[in-house]
Design an enzyme around this catalytic site. Sequence first.
Site, PDB file in Angstrom:
ATOM      1  N   CYS A  86      10.731  53.658  10.950  1.00 41.21           N
ATOM      2  CA  CYS A  86      10.248  52.280  10.788  1.00 41.21           C
ATOM      3  C   CYS A  86       8.736  52.253  10.572  1.00 41.21           C
ATOM      4  O   CYS A  86       8.241  52.793   9.599  1.00 41.21           O
ATOM      5  CB  CYS A  86      10.693  51.439  11.986  1.00 41.21           C
ATOM      6  SG  CYS A  86      10.619  49.677  11.670  1.00 41.21           S
ATOM      7  N   HIS A 203      16.477  53.071  12.839  1.00 37.96           N
ATOM      8  CA  HIS A 203      16.050  53.512  14.173  1.00 37.96           C
ATOM      9  C   HIS A 203      17.091  54.440  14.806  1.00 37.96           C
ATOM     10  O   HIS A 203      17.983  53.950  15.510  1.00 37.96           O
ATOM     11  CB  HIS A 203      15.879  52.290  15.089  1.00 37.96           C
ATOM     12  CG  HIS A 203      14.658  51.490  14.798  1.00 37.96           C
ATOM     13  ND1 HIS A 203      13.471  51.661  15.477  1.00 37.96           N
ATOM     14  CD2 HIS A 203      14.428  50.512  13.889  1.00 37.96           C
ATOM     15  CE1 HIS A 203      12.560  50.815  14.996  1.00 37.96           C
ATOM     16  NE2 HIS A 203      13.119  50.107  14.034  1.00 37.96           N
ATOM     17  N   GLU A 205      16.835  56.251  17.369  1.00 36.05           N
ATOM     18  CA  GLU A 205      16.747  56.204  18.831  1.00 36.05           C
ATOM     19  C   GLU A 205      17.534  55.032  19.417  1.00 36.05           C
ATOM     20  O   GLU A 205      17.820  55.010  20.604  1.00 36.05           O
ATOM     21  CB  GLU A 205      15.273  56.146  19.268  1.00 36.05           C
ATOM     22  CG  GLU A 205      14.591  54.792  19.170  1.00 36.05           C
ATOM     23  CD  GLU A 205      14.210  54.375  17.752  1.00 36.05           C
ATOM     24  OE1 GLU A 205      14.587  55.084  16.796  1.00 36.05           O
ATOM     25  OE2 GLU A 205      13.556  53.324  17.594  1.00 36.05           O
TER      26      GLU A 205
END
Lengths: 231, 84
Positions: A86, A203, A205
């Site tokens: 990002c 993302h 994560e």
Amino acid sequence: MKWGVLIFPGTWSHQDFAHVFQDVLEVEWGYLWHKETSVAGYDCLILPGGFAHGDYLRCGAIARFSPIMDAVVRFAREGGPVMGSCNGFQILCEAGLLPGALLRNDSLQYRCRWVHIRTERCDTPFTRTVPPGQVLKIPISHGEGRYYASPETLAGLRSNGQIVFRYGTPDGQITDEANPNGSLENIAGICNEGRNVLGLMPHPERASETLLGSEDGRLLFEGLLAGALPR
Amino acid sequence: MFEAEIHVTLKKSVLDPQGDTVKGALATLGFQGVTDCRIGKFMVLRLAEQDPARAKTQVDEMCRKLLANPVIEDYVFRITEVVE
């Protein structure tokens, strides 16, 4: 293998990465504040999402000049693995570690939702355990993720196999409808020529546990862990 | 003392959805003759510099290194002397 998670003023995804490293993967990790000037002792660097330095001027434009970035550039040039997600992807582009730039979404709207990305290349340290063509379900959360590069740069990315992820349908079709931001050629992630620097808008994560709806993002960390050789 | 007025715009080859949307809104208002609309940034800097040539060189370097991203943006600037 120790992971370094960079924090700039305005970074917001660092705790999500820390959670994955601490509680999900149970690996060694540490935060690196943007004023630090050394990344010694770290084996992989993460540039998380957020709004570094308020995204003033352009996303990533000011973060690029943070003191730690000289060390990040040196680490990357020496072949150290670096992943920017990002806002981290935007910073890597502004820093010249990755080609191209990320522009305002063609919808002019912030997009926060799940996307499917097709793995185009498995010859990076991050994707080496991902089966070729595998579709990963990972969320995006950005207002400026429209990948752009000049026609010459784009041709170079294609011929060098640097396009790592493309937005697609759940069954891996690359369509305009599956493109959440107007990125050229549905590009969701690219690597550098050395293949050790990866930038992606999604993302990983936030998709590393079944509880959160997908474990697909974890593959990118596990790829790197699988290739980590004892020093 | 010099003042620099800097315009930064997206390159012609780069899609400007904001500009297109504004163009559409202008058409809705009845301004059918607007054939193109590009939205950019306008910056004004004051420089403690006596020499116009040096001021120009500095601003050009600032644009290349930070104020504009050459991958996606073009810039133009004008320098004028400011009398205090």
